[in-house]
Write a protein that holds these residues in place. Structure first.
Motif, PDB file in Angstrom:
ATOM      1  N   LEU A 189       0.824  -1.210   0.000  1.00  0.00           N
ATOM      2  CA  LEU A 189       0.000   0.000   0.000  1.00  0.00           C
ATOM      3  C   LEU A 189       0.858   1.261   0.000  1.00  0.00           C
ATOM      4  CD1 LEU A 189      -2.830  -1.051   2.471  1.00  0.00           C
ATOM      5  CD2 LEU A 189      -3.031  -0.676   0.004  1.00  0.00           C
ATOM      6  N   LYS A 190       1.921   1.268   0.791  1.00  0.00           N
ATOM      7  CA  LYS A 190       2.799   2.439   0.862  1.00  0.00           C
ATOM      8  C   LYS A 190       3.473   2.690  -0.485  1.00  0.00           C
ATOM      9  CE  LYS A 190       5.249   5.763   2.676  1.00  0.00           C
ATOM     10  NZ  LYS A 190       4.649   7.059   2.854  1.00  0.00           N
ATOM     11  N   LEU A 191       3.959   1.645  -1.133  1.00  0.00           N
ATOM     12  CA  LEU A 191       4.607   1.822  -2.435  1.00  0.00           C
ATOM     13  C   LEU A 191       3.609   2.256  -3.514  1.00  0.00           C
ATOM     14  CD1 LEU A 191       7.154  -1.133  -2.457  1.00  0.00           C
ATOM     15  CD2 LEU A 191       7.637   1.311  -2.220  1.00  0.00           C
ATOM     16  N   ARG A 192       2.353   1.821  -3.415  1.00  0.00           N
ATOM     17  CA  ARG A 192       1.334   2.288  -4.361  1.00  0.00           C
ATOM     18  C   ARG A 192       1.007   3.759  -4.122  1.00  0.00           C
ATOM     19  NH1 ARG A 192      -3.647  -1.649  -4.739  1.00  0.00           N
ATOM     20  NH2 ARG A 192      -4.618   0.352  -4.356  1.00  0.00           N
ATOM     21  N   ARG A 193       0.948   4.148  -2.847  1.00  0.00           N
ATOM     22  CA  ARG A 193       0.615   5.528  -2.494  1.00  0.00           C
ATOM     23  C   ARG A 193       1.774   6.475  -2.826  1.00  0.00           C
ATOM     24  NH1 ARG A 193      -0.110   5.345   3.037  1.00  0.00           N
ATOM     25  NH2 ARG A 193      -1.914   4.061   2.642  1.00  0.00           N
ATOM     26  N   ASP A 194       3.006   6.059  -2.525  1.00  0.00           N
ATOM     27  CA  ASP A 194       4.202   6.881  -2.743  1.00  0.00           C
ATOM     28  C   ASP A 194       5.208   6.081  -3.568  1.00  0.00           C
ATOM     29  OD1 ASP A 194       3.183   8.948  -1.088  1.00  0.00           O
ATOM     30  OD2 ASP A 194       3.880   7.878   0.690  1.00  0.00           O
ATOM     31  N   PRO A 195       5.074   6.073  -4.896  1.00  0.00           N
ATOM     32  CA  PRO A 195       5.931   5.222  -5.723  1.00  0.00           C
ATOM     33  C   PRO A 195       7.338   5.761  -5.962  1.00  0.00           C
ATOM     34  CG  PRO A 195       4.380   6.391  -7.102  1.00  0.00           C
ATOM     35  CD  PRO A 195       4.034   6.723  -5.679  1.00  0.00           C
ATOM     36  N   LEU A 196       7.625   7.002  -5.529  1.00  0.00           N
ATOM     37  CA  LEU A 196       8.945   7.587  -5.755  1.00  0.00           C
ATOM     38  C   LEU A 196       9.732   7.680  -4.453  1.00  0.00           C
ATOM     39  CD1 LEU A 196       7.997  10.478  -8.190  1.00  0.00           C
ATOM     40  CD2 LEU A 196       8.813   8.186  -8.745  1.00  0.00           C
ATOM     41  N   CYS A 197      11.042   7.590  -4.575  1.00  0.00           N
ATOM     42  CA  CYS A 197      11.935   7.689  -3.418  1.00  0.00           C
ATOM     43  C   CYS A 197      11.774   9.066  -2.776  1.00  0.00           C
ATOM     44  CB  CYS A 197      13.382   7.468  -3.861  1.00  0.00           C
ATOM     45  SG  CYS A 197      14.600   7.665  -2.551  1.00  0.00           S
ATOM     46  N   ALA A 198      11.637   9.093  -1.453  1.00  0.00           N
ATOM     47  CA  ALA A 198      11.463  10.346  -0.717  1.00  0.00           C
ATOM     48  C   ALA A 198      12.732  11.189  -0.719  1.00  0.00           C
ATOM     49  CB  ALA A 198      11.046  10.044   0.721  1.00  0.00           C
TER      50      ALA A 198
ATOM     51  N   VAL B 278      10.361   0.072   1.590  1.00  0.00           N
ATOM     52  CA  VAL B 278       9.689   0.925   2.561  1.00  0.00           C
ATOM     53  C   VAL B 278      10.505   0.879   3.844  1.00  0.00           C
ATOM     54  CG1 VAL B 278       7.573   1.322   3.875  1.00  0.00           C
ATOM     55  CG2 VAL B 278       7.438   0.563   1.501  1.00  0.00           C
ATOM     56  N   HIS B 279      10.927   2.044   4.295  1.00  0.00           N
ATOM     57  CA  HIS B 279      11.826   2.182   5.441  1.00  0.00           C
ATOM     58  C   HIS B 279      11.046   2.644   6.670  1.00  0.00           C
ATOM     59  CE1 HIS B 279      15.447   3.303   7.640  1.00  0.00           C
ATOM     60  NE2 HIS B 279      14.937   4.496   7.821  1.00  0.00           N
TER      61      HIS B 279
ATOM     62  N   ASN C  18       4.060   0.356  12.171  1.00  0.00           N
ATOM     63  CA  ASN C  18       3.691   0.558  10.782  1.00  0.00           C
ATOM     64  C   ASN C  18       2.763   1.747  10.583  1.00  0.00           C
ATOM     65  OD1 ASN C  18       5.223  -1.617   9.883  1.00  0.00           O
ATOM     66  ND2 ASN C  18       3.590  -3.048  10.382  1.00  0.00           N
ATOM     67  N   ALA C  19       2.846   2.733  11.464  1.00  0.00           N
ATOM     68  CA  ALA C  19       2.071   3.960  11.311  1.00  0.00           C
ATOM     69  C   ALA C  19       2.530   4.663  10.039  1.00  0.00           C
ATOM     70  CB  ALA C  19       2.262   4.864  12.517  1.00  0.00           C
ATOM     71  N   SER C  20       1.593   5.272   9.316  1.00  0.00           N
ATOM     72  CA  SER C  20       1.945   5.878   8.028  1.00  0.00           C
ATOM     73  C   SER C  20       3.004   6.967   8.169  1.00  0.00           C
ATOM     74  CB  SER C  20       0.696   6.414   7.333  1.00  0.00           C
ATOM     75  OG  SER C  20       0.108   7.428   8.114  1.00  0.00           O
ATOM     76  N   GLY C  21       3.021   7.688   9.268  1.00  0.00           N
ATOM     77  CA  GLY C  21       4.026   8.724   9.482  1.00  0.00           C
ATOM     78  C   GLY C  21       5.412   8.169   9.743  1.00  0.00           C
ATOM     79  N   ASN C  22       5.498   6.892  10.054  1.00  0.00           N
ATOM     80  CA  ASN C  22       6.785   6.262  10.340  1.00  0.00           C
ATOM     81  C   ASN C  22       7.388   5.596   9.109  1.00  0.00           C
ATOM     82  OD1 ASN C  22       8.898   5.321  12.097  1.00  0.00           O
ATOM     83  ND2 ASN C  22       7.943   3.315  12.021  1.00  0.00           N
ATOM     84  N   LEU C  23       6.624   5.514   8.021  1.00  0.00           N
ATOM     85  CA  LEU C  23       7.088   4.807   6.832  1.00  0.00           C
ATOM     86  C   LEU C  23       7.546   5.774   5.747  1.00  0.00           C
ATOM     87  CD1 LEU C  23       4.294   2.106   6.608  1.00  0.00           C
ATOM     88  CD2 LEU C  23       6.544   1.915   7.661  1.00  0.00           C
ATOM     89  N   MET C  24       8.545   5.335   4.999  1.00  0.00           N
ATOM     90  CA  MET C  24       9.152   6.186   3.988  1.00  0.00           C
ATOM     91  C   MET C  24       9.495   5.328   2.771  1.00  0.00           C
ATOM     92  SD  MET C  24      12.428   8.345   5.105  1.00  0.00           S
ATOM     93  CE  MET C  24      13.484   9.171   3.996  1.00  0.00           C
ATOM     94  N   SER C  25       9.001   5.692   1.585  1.00  0.00           N
ATOM     95  CA  SER C  25       9.337   4.970   0.360  1.00  0.00           C
ATOM     96  C   SER C  25      10.718   5.409  -0.105  1.00  0.00           C
ATOM     97  CB  SER C  25       8.321   5.276  -0.745  1.00  0.00           C
ATOM     98  OG  SER C  25       7.054   4.793  -0.395  1.00  0.00           O
TER      99      SER C  25
END
Length: 123
Positions: free
Chosen positions: A65-74, A83-84, A93-100
């Motif tokens: 889901l995170k990679l679909r939402r944010d497909p580019l490197c932050a 996903v880091h 796995n809170a959305s604010g803690n994840l980084m593509s």
């Protein structure tokens, strides 16, 4: 960078010179590969499988889901593959803690890669 100066092969009794970082001549390089495989195998037994480390089926869904939402490197805006967890806790796995991130930026964050990007957007 200048080439590595040749040194004696690490295999006892071998008189060949080695320029490989592992210290073995081409004839005995397989010994370095075997030793590395043994070290990795021992480390894998200690650290457990992915699910035990917090990367089970739930994580796979969150990651997708995170990679679909944010497909580019932050960091560099290349295609993200990883996903880091910002806080390093694989169970948070809170959305604010994840980084593509792309693989190169992720490896660099963890200190496993020190070379600059080969692409147009350096990190």
């Amino acid at each position: 960078m200048p080439p590595r100066p040749p040194k004696p092969c690490r295999k006892p009794g071998c008189r060949n010179l080695a320029t490989d970082a592992g210290g073995y001549c081409p004839e005995h390089k397989h010994l370095a590969d075997e030793a590395l495989a043994l070290r990795r195998s021992a480390q894998d037994k200690v650290r457990g499988n992915a699910a035990k480390r917090g990367y089970g089926a739930h994580w796979q869904r969150v990651r997708h889901l995170k990679l679909r939402r944010d497909p580019l490197c932050a960091i560099c805006a290349r295609a993200a593959e990883v996903v880091h967890h910002r806080d390093g806790n694989p169970r948070n796995n809170a959305s604010g803690n994840l980084m593509s991130l792309c693989r190169e930026c992720h490896e660099r964050l963890h200190g496993r890669l020190r070379t600059p990007h080969s692409g147009p957007n350096p990190c």
